[in-house]
Enzyme design. Structure first.
Site, PDB file in Angstrom:
ATOM      1  N   HIS A 109      11.460 -17.855  11.760  1.00 18.51           N
ATOM      2  CA  HIS A 109      12.204 -16.628  12.052  1.00 18.51           C
ATOM      3  C   HIS A 109      13.527 -17.006  12.703  1.00 18.51           C
ATOM      4  CE1 HIS A 109      11.094 -17.261  16.226  1.00 18.51           C
ATOM      5  NE2 HIS A 109       9.814 -17.279  15.894  1.00 18.51           N
TER       6      HIS A 109
HETATM    7  P1  TYD Z   1       5.946 -15.681  17.666  1.00 18.24           P
HETATM    8  O1  TYD Z   1       7.245 -15.787  18.374  1.00 18.24           O
HETATM    9  O2  TYD Z   1       5.918 -14.874  16.415  1.00 18.24           O
HETATM   10  O3  TYD Z   1       5.380 -17.141  17.370  1.00 18.24           O
HETATM   11  P2  TYD Z   1       5.857 -18.180  16.258  1.00 18.24           P
HETATM   12  O4  TYD Z   1       7.318 -18.004  16.142  1.00 18.24           O
HETATM   13  O5  TYD Z   1       5.500 -19.525  16.767  1.00 18.24           O
HETATM   14  O6  TYD Z   1       5.139 -17.833  15.010  1.00 18.24           O
HETATM   15  O7  TYD Z   1       4.877 -15.129  18.687  1.00 18.24           O
HETATM   16  C1  TYD Z   1       3.503 -15.074  18.357  1.00 18.24           C
HETATM   17  C2  TYD Z   1       2.899 -13.867  19.055  1.00 18.24           C
HETATM   18  O8  TYD Z   1       3.020 -14.002  20.471  1.00 18.24           O
HETATM   19  C3  TYD Z   1       3.570 -12.561  18.678  1.00 18.24           C
HETATM   20  O9  TYD Z   1       2.562 -11.593  18.518  1.00 18.24           O
HETATM   21  C4  TYD Z   1       4.395 -12.197  19.883  1.00 18.24           C
HETATM   22  C5  TYD Z   1       3.690 -12.890  21.022  1.00 18.24           C
HETATM   23  N1  TYD Z   1       4.635 -13.367  22.059  1.00 18.24           N
HETATM   24  C6  TYD Z   1       4.711 -12.704  23.265  1.00 18.24           C
HETATM   25  O10 TYD Z   1       4.018 -11.701  23.520  1.00 18.24           O
HETATM   26  N2  TYD Z   1       5.570 -13.180  24.223  1.00 18.24           N
HETATM   27  C7  TYD Z   1       6.348 -14.268  24.009  1.00 18.24           C
HETATM   28  O11 TYD Z   1       7.120 -14.685  24.913  1.00 18.24           O
HETATM   29  C8  TYD Z   1       6.289 -14.934  22.737  1.00 18.24           C
HETATM   30  C9  TYD Z   1       7.147 -16.116  22.421  1.00 18.24           C
HETATM   31  C10 TYD Z   1       5.419 -14.446  21.791  1.00 18.24           C
END
Ligand code: TYD
Length: 134
Positions: A52
């Site tokens: 992303h």
């Molecule tokens: P995401 O940023 O989508 O992870 P990746 O980029 O590694 O796939 O985050 C995964 C999940 O965690 C998503 O449901 C949002 C949650 N999240 C939080 O609640 N707080 C945070 O600080 C982060 C980074 C993610």
């Protein structure tokens, strides 16, 4: 140097026979004011995290333990950074598509961000990301 440039940032390393120490502080080694820290760990072999971009968020990514690759795509070119030192941070400005892969066993990725978590700041669709670059 522009704060909007992707770059590796060497963090201080205090060498000591008792063990080394590194650190970063707001707006010093980190080119922004930190609003949030999160970390990624226990990544099963072969998994990919990220995939992303952020509309406005800026971040610093550090391999506190082990190693992994961060693949960055600014819409024009892709760059891969292999992180494996706890005293080197990768600065990623806003508007860069990024994912993380090749996590070693027991690797620990620490991410310092300039904003609290906000799903609205994510671009999770690659086509939308490319369109936003035009
Ligand atoms: P995401 O940023 O989508 O992870 P990746 O980029 O590694 O796939 O985050 C995964 C999940 O965690 C998503 O449901 C949002 C949650 N999240 C939080 O609640 N707080 C945070 O600080 C982060 C980074 C993610």
């Amino acid at each position: 140097m522009s704060t909007d440039q992707i770059r590796l940032i060497q963090l201080p390393k205090i060498l000591d026979e008792r063990g080394n120490l590194s650190f970063f502080e707001n707006e010093q080694q980190v080119p922004f004011k930190i609003a949030r820290l999160y970390w990624i760990y226990d990544v099963p072999g072969g998994e990919i995290r990220g995939g992303h971009a952020y509309k406005t968020l800026r971040e610093l990514i550090i391999a506190l333990s082990g190693s992994f690759d961060v693949v960055l795509d600014d819409g024009k070119k892709k760059q891969t950074f292999s992180l494996n030192r706890s005293y080197v941070g990768l600065y990623v400005p806003q508007g860069v598509w990024r994912h993380m892969e090749n996590f070693s066993t027991n690797s620990l990725a620490l991410i310092a961000a300039d904003q609290p978590y906000s799903e609205g700041d994510y671009i999770r669709d690659y086509e939308e990301f490319i369109s936003s670059k035009k």
